[in-house]
Scaffold this motif. Structure first.
Motif, short mmCIF file in Angstrom:
data_model
loop_
_atom_site.label_atom_id
_atom_site.label_comp_id
_atom_site.label_asym_id
_atom_site.label_seq_id
_atom_site.Cartn_x
_atom_site.Cartn_y
_atom_site.Cartn_z
N THR A 90 45.92 14.25 66.66
CA THR A 90 46.85 13.15 66.43
C THR A 90 47.28 13.06 64.98
OG1 THR A 90 45.89 11.86 68.24
CG2 THR A 90 47.15 10.64 66.58
N ASN A 91 46.33 13.35 64.07
CA ASN A 91 46.60 13.19 62.65
C ASN A 91 46.92 14.51 61.94
OD1 ASN A 91 45.89 10.21 61.94
ND2 ASN A 91 44.27 10.88 63.33
N SER A 92 47.11 15.58 62.73
CA SER A 92 47.46 16.89 62.18
C SER A 92 46.51 17.30 61.05
CB SER A 92 48.91 16.88 61.66
OG SER A 92 49.81 16.58 62.70
N ILE A 93 45.24 17.25 61.36
CA ILE A 93 44.21 17.55 60.38
C ILE A 93 43.10 18.34 61.07
CG2 ILE A 93 42.84 15.46 60.76
CD1 ILE A 93 42.45 15.28 57.75
N SER A 94 42.40 19.16 60.32
CA SER A 94 41.33 19.96 60.91
C SER A 94 40.17 20.08 59.94
CB SER A 94 41.85 21.35 61.27
OG SER A 94 40.82 22.14 61.85
N PHE A 95 38.95 20.00 60.45
CA PHE A 95 37.76 20.15 59.63
C PHE A 95 36.58 20.53 60.52
CE2 PHE A 95 38.57 15.61 60.54
CZ PHE A 95 37.49 15.33 61.37
N SER A 96 35.56 21.11 59.92
CA SER A 96 34.34 21.43 60.67
C SER A 96 33.50 20.17 60.78
CB SER A 96 33.55 22.52 59.94
OG SER A 96 34.28 23.72 59.87
N TYR A 97 32.86 20.00 61.93
CA TYR A 97 32.05 18.79 62.11
C TYR A 97 30.77 19.12 62.87
CZ TYR A 97 34.22 18.71 66.76
OH TYR A 97 34.66 19.03 68.03
N PHE A 98 29.78 18.29 62.63
CA PHE A 98 28.50 18.39 63.32
C PHE A 98 28.18 17.03 63.90
CE2 PHE A 98 23.90 18.17 63.71
CZ PHE A 98 23.57 19.41 64.22
N ILE A 99 27.74 17.04 65.17
CA ILE A 99 27.40 15.80 65.84
C ILE A 99 25.89 15.75 66.04
CG2 ILE A 99 27.77 14.38 67.89
CD1 ILE A 99 30.45 15.75 68.28
#
Length: 213
Positions: A90-99
Protein backbone atom coordinates in the motif's frame (compact mmCIF):
# COMPACT_ATOMS: atom_id res chain seq x y z
CA UNK A 1 24.75 0.91 9.64
CA UNK A 2 21.47 -0.89 10.19
CA UNK A 3 18.35 0.84 11.43
CA UNK A 4 16.30 -1.55 13.55
CA UNK A 5 12.65 -0.56 14.01
CA UNK A 6 11.09 -2.22 17.06
CA UNK A 7 7.78 -1.95 18.90
CA UNK A 8 9.28 -0.64 22.15
CA UNK A 9 8.38 2.84 23.32
CA UNK A 10 11.90 3.84 24.31
CA UNK A 11 15.45 2.64 24.87
CA UNK A 12 15.06 1.59 28.51
CA UNK A 13 12.90 -1.45 27.80
CA UNK A 14 13.62 -5.19 27.99
CA UNK A 15 13.07 -5.61 24.23
CA UNK A 16 15.80 -3.11 23.40
CA UNK A 17 18.32 -4.57 25.85
CA UNK A 18 17.50 -8.14 24.79
CA UNK A 19 18.19 -7.42 21.12
CA UNK A 20 21.20 -5.26 21.92
CA UNK A 21 22.71 -8.04 24.02
CA UNK A 22 22.26 -10.59 21.23
CA UNK A 23 23.93 -8.22 18.78
CA UNK A 24 26.76 -7.41 21.21
CA UNK A 25 27.46 -11.09 21.88
CA UNK A 26 27.08 -12.58 18.40
CA UNK A 27 27.58 -9.63 16.03
CA UNK A 28 29.89 -7.23 17.90
CA UNK A 29 31.28 -5.76 14.69
CA UNK A 30 27.89 -4.56 13.46
CA UNK A 31 26.78 -0.94 13.84
CA UNK A 32 23.08 -0.55 14.66
CA UNK A 33 20.65 2.19 15.58
CA UNK A 34 17.30 1.41 17.18
CA UNK A 35 14.12 3.26 16.22
CA UNK A 36 11.30 2.95 18.74
CA UNK A 37 7.89 2.84 17.05
CA UNK A 38 5.82 2.91 20.26
CA UNK A 39 3.69 0.00 19.11
CA UNK A 40 3.17 -2.10 15.99
CA UNK A 41 0.22 0.12 15.09
CA UNK A 42 2.65 2.89 14.17
CA UNK A 43 4.68 0.87 11.65
CA UNK A 44 2.97 2.41 8.65
CA UNK A 45 2.40 5.86 10.11
CA UNK A 46 3.80 8.52 7.80
CA UNK A 47 6.52 9.52 10.25
CA UNK A 48 7.89 5.97 10.40
CA UNK A 49 7.56 5.49 6.64
CA UNK A 50 9.54 8.69 6.12
CA UNK A 51 12.30 7.47 8.43
CA UNK A 52 12.50 4.14 6.62
CA UNK A 53 12.67 5.76 3.19
CA UNK A 54 15.25 8.32 4.29
CA UNK A 55 17.47 5.60 5.76
CA UNK A 56 17.25 3.53 2.60
CA UNK A 57 17.93 6.53 0.38
CA UNK A 58 21.15 7.22 2.29
CA UNK A 59 22.31 3.63 1.91
CA UNK A 60 21.44 2.35 5.36
CA UNK A 61 19.94 -1.09 5.93
CA UNK A 62 16.44 -1.17 7.43
CA UNK A 63 14.93 -4.08 9.34
CA UNK A 64 11.71 -4.31 11.32
CA UNK A 65 11.18 -6.67 14.25
CA UNK A 66 7.70 -7.12 15.75
CA UNK A 67 5.60 -9.57 17.78
CA UNK A 68 3.36 -12.12 16.13
CA UNK A 69 1.13 -12.03 19.22
CA UNK A 70 -1.61 -14.63 19.45
CA UNK A 71 -4.95 -15.45 17.87
CA UNK A 72 -6.56 -14.78 21.25
CA UNK A 73 -5.30 -11.19 20.97
CA UNK A 74 -6.68 -10.90 17.46
CA UNK A 75 -3.45 -11.57 15.61
CA UNK A 76 -0.93 -14.40 15.38
CA UNK A 77 1.88 -15.00 12.91
CA UNK A 78 -0.20 -15.40 9.75
CA UNK A 79 -2.28 -12.29 10.29
CA UNK A 80 0.75 -10.22 11.32
CA UNK A 81 2.67 -11.27 8.20
CA UNK A 82 -0.32 -10.52 5.98
CA UNK A 83 -0.69 -7.10 7.59
CA UNK A 84 2.96 -6.21 7.03
CA UNK A 85 2.97 -7.37 3.41
CA UNK A 86 -0.21 -5.42 2.71
CA UNK A 87 1.22 -2.32 4.41
CA UNK A 88 4.38 -2.45 2.32
CA UNK A 89 2.40 -2.81 -0.90
CA UNK A 90 0.00 0.00 0.00
CA UNK A 91 2.81 2.38 0.89
CA UNK A 92 5.19 1.37 -1.93
CA UNK A 93 7.91 0.46 0.52
CA UNK A 94 9.94 -2.68 1.17
CA UNK A 95 12.10 -3.88 4.06
CA UNK A 96 13.24 -7.11 5.71
CA UNK A 97 11.29 -8.05 8.80
CA UNK A 98 11.29 -10.64 11.55
CA UNK A 99 8.21 -11.68 13.49
CA UNK A 100 8.84 -12.93 17.03
CA UNK A 101 9.34 -15.60 18.15
CA UNK A 102 10.72 -17.42 15.08
CA UNK A 103 9.19 -16.03 11.87
CA UNK A 104 6.74 -18.90 11.85
CA UNK A 105 4.75 -19.30 15.08
CA UNK A 106 2.55 -17.24 17.34
CA UNK A 107 4.16 -15.52 20.31
CA UNK A 108 6.25 -12.50 21.18
CA UNK A 109 9.67 -11.40 22.36
CA UNK A 110 8.89 -12.62 25.87
CA UNK A 111 8.62 -16.14 24.42
CA UNK A 112 12.34 -15.93 23.65
CA UNK A 113 13.22 -14.28 26.96
CA UNK A 114 11.48 -17.08 28.85
CA UNK A 115 13.38 -19.71 26.88
CA UNK A 116 16.68 -17.95 27.58
CA UNK A 117 15.86 -17.97 31.29
CA UNK A 118 14.63 -21.57 31.37
CA UNK A 119 18.01 -22.86 30.23
CA UNK A 120 20.07 -20.65 32.53
CA UNK A 121 21.34 -21.75 35.97
CA UNK A 122 18.30 -20.17 37.67
CA UNK A 123 15.82 -22.69 36.29
CA UNK A 124 14.65 -23.54 39.84
CA UNK A 125 12.77 -20.23 39.78
CA UNK A 126 10.30 -21.69 37.30
CA UNK A 127 9.64 -24.72 39.49
CA UNK A 128 8.59 -22.34 42.25
CA UNK A 129 6.66 -20.12 39.86
CA UNK A 130 4.70 -23.06 38.45
CA UNK A 131 3.68 -24.02 41.99
CA UNK A 132 2.57 -20.41 42.50
CA UNK A 133 0.40 -20.51 39.35
CA UNK A 134 -1.14 -23.85 40.31
CA UNK A 135 -1.95 -22.53 43.77
CA UNK A 136 -3.64 -19.40 42.39
CA UNK A 137 -5.71 -21.40 39.90
CA UNK A 138 -6.96 -23.58 42.73
CA UNK A 139 -8.57 -20.70 44.61
CA UNK A 140 -12.13 -20.40 43.28
CA UNK A 141 -15.31 -18.55 44.18
CA UNK A 142 -18.72 -20.11 44.85
CA UNK A 143 -19.33 -20.42 41.12
CA UNK A 144 -16.15 -22.41 40.63
CA UNK A 145 -14.33 -19.60 38.87
CA UNK A 146 -10.75 -18.68 39.74
CA UNK A 147 -10.54 -15.67 42.02
CA UNK A 148 -7.03 -14.67 41.06
CA UNK A 149 -5.68 -13.45 37.75
CA UNK A 150 -2.67 -15.42 36.54
CA UNK A 151 0.11 -13.10 35.27
CA UNK A 152 0.70 -13.29 31.52
CA UNK A 153 4.06 -14.23 29.99
CA UNK A 154 5.34 -10.66 30.20
CA UNK A 155 4.52 -10.62 33.91
CA UNK A 156 6.19 -13.99 34.36
CA UNK A 157 9.44 -12.88 32.71
CA UNK A 158 9.40 -9.66 34.75
CA UNK A 159 8.92 -11.69 37.92
CA UNK A 160 11.95 -13.78 36.98
CA UNK A 161 14.12 -10.70 36.48
CA UNK A 162 12.82 -9.07 39.66
CA UNK A 163 13.51 -12.21 41.72
CA UNK A 164 17.23 -12.31 40.93
CA UNK A 165 19.76 -11.10 43.47
CA UNK A 166 23.44 -10.29 43.45
CA UNK A 167 25.92 -10.27 46.32
CA UNK A 168 26.88 -6.73 47.32
CA UNK A 169 30.51 -6.95 48.35
CA UNK A 170 30.41 -3.56 50.07
CA UNK A 171 27.37 -4.25 52.24
CA UNK A 172 28.17 -7.97 52.40
CA UNK A 173 24.65 -9.12 51.66
CA UNK A 174 22.51 -10.07 48.70
CA UNK A 175 20.61 -7.28 46.99
CA UNK A 176 17.80 -7.35 44.39
CA UNK A 177 19.52 -7.26 41.04
CA UNK A 178 16.77 -5.21 39.46
CA UNK A 179 17.71 -2.25 41.70
CA UNK A 180 21.10 -2.18 40.00
CA UNK A 181 19.61 -2.25 36.53
CA UNK A 182 18.75 0.70 34.33
CA UNK A 183 15.13 0.61 33.18
CA UNK A 184 14.66 -2.65 31.32
CA UNK A 185 18.33 -3.62 31.38
CA UNK A 186 18.02 -7.13 32.78
CA UNK A 187 21.63 -8.09 32.00
CA UNK A 188 20.70 -10.41 29.14
CA UNK A 189 24.38 -10.95 28.42
CA UNK A 190 24.99 -12.39 31.90
CA UNK A 191 25.14 -16.19 31.71
CA UNK A 192 24.08 -16.51 35.35
CA UNK A 193 20.59 -15.33 34.43
CA UNK A 194 20.10 -15.89 30.69
CA UNK A 195 21.28 -18.41 28.11
CA UNK A 196 21.47 -16.78 24.69
CA UNK A 197 22.65 -20.02 23.09
CA UNK A 198 19.30 -21.82 23.28
CA UNK A 199 18.05 -23.31 20.02
CA UNK A 200 14.87 -21.23 19.96
CA UNK A 201 16.95 -18.09 19.45
CA UNK A 202 18.58 -19.44 16.30
CA UNK A 203 15.96 -18.15 13.80
CA UNK A 204 16.41 -14.62 15.17
CA UNK A 205 20.21 -14.91 15.05
CA UNK A 206 20.03 -16.28 11.50
CA UNK A 207 17.89 -13.32 10.47
CA UNK A 208 20.29 -10.84 12.07
CA UNK A 209 23.29 -12.54 10.47
CA UNK A 210 21.70 -12.17 7.05
CA UNK A 211 20.41 -8.63 7.46
CA UNK A 212 22.79 -6.68 9.67
CA UNK A 213 25.10 -4.61 7.47
Amino acid sequence: MTKIFIEAEKRDTPEHYFLQSIINVFFPEKDVDFIYMKGIGNLFNQAIINQIKLAQETGEQVIVIVDADTVAKGYGYNKRKEEIEKGMATNSISFSYFIYPNNNDNGDVETLMEAAALYAPNKVFFDCYNDYEICLRGVKDDNGESIYNIPNLKGKVYAYAAAQTIYDTQQKQRKPLIKKMSGGNWLFDNKDYWNLNVDVLQPLKDFLKENLK
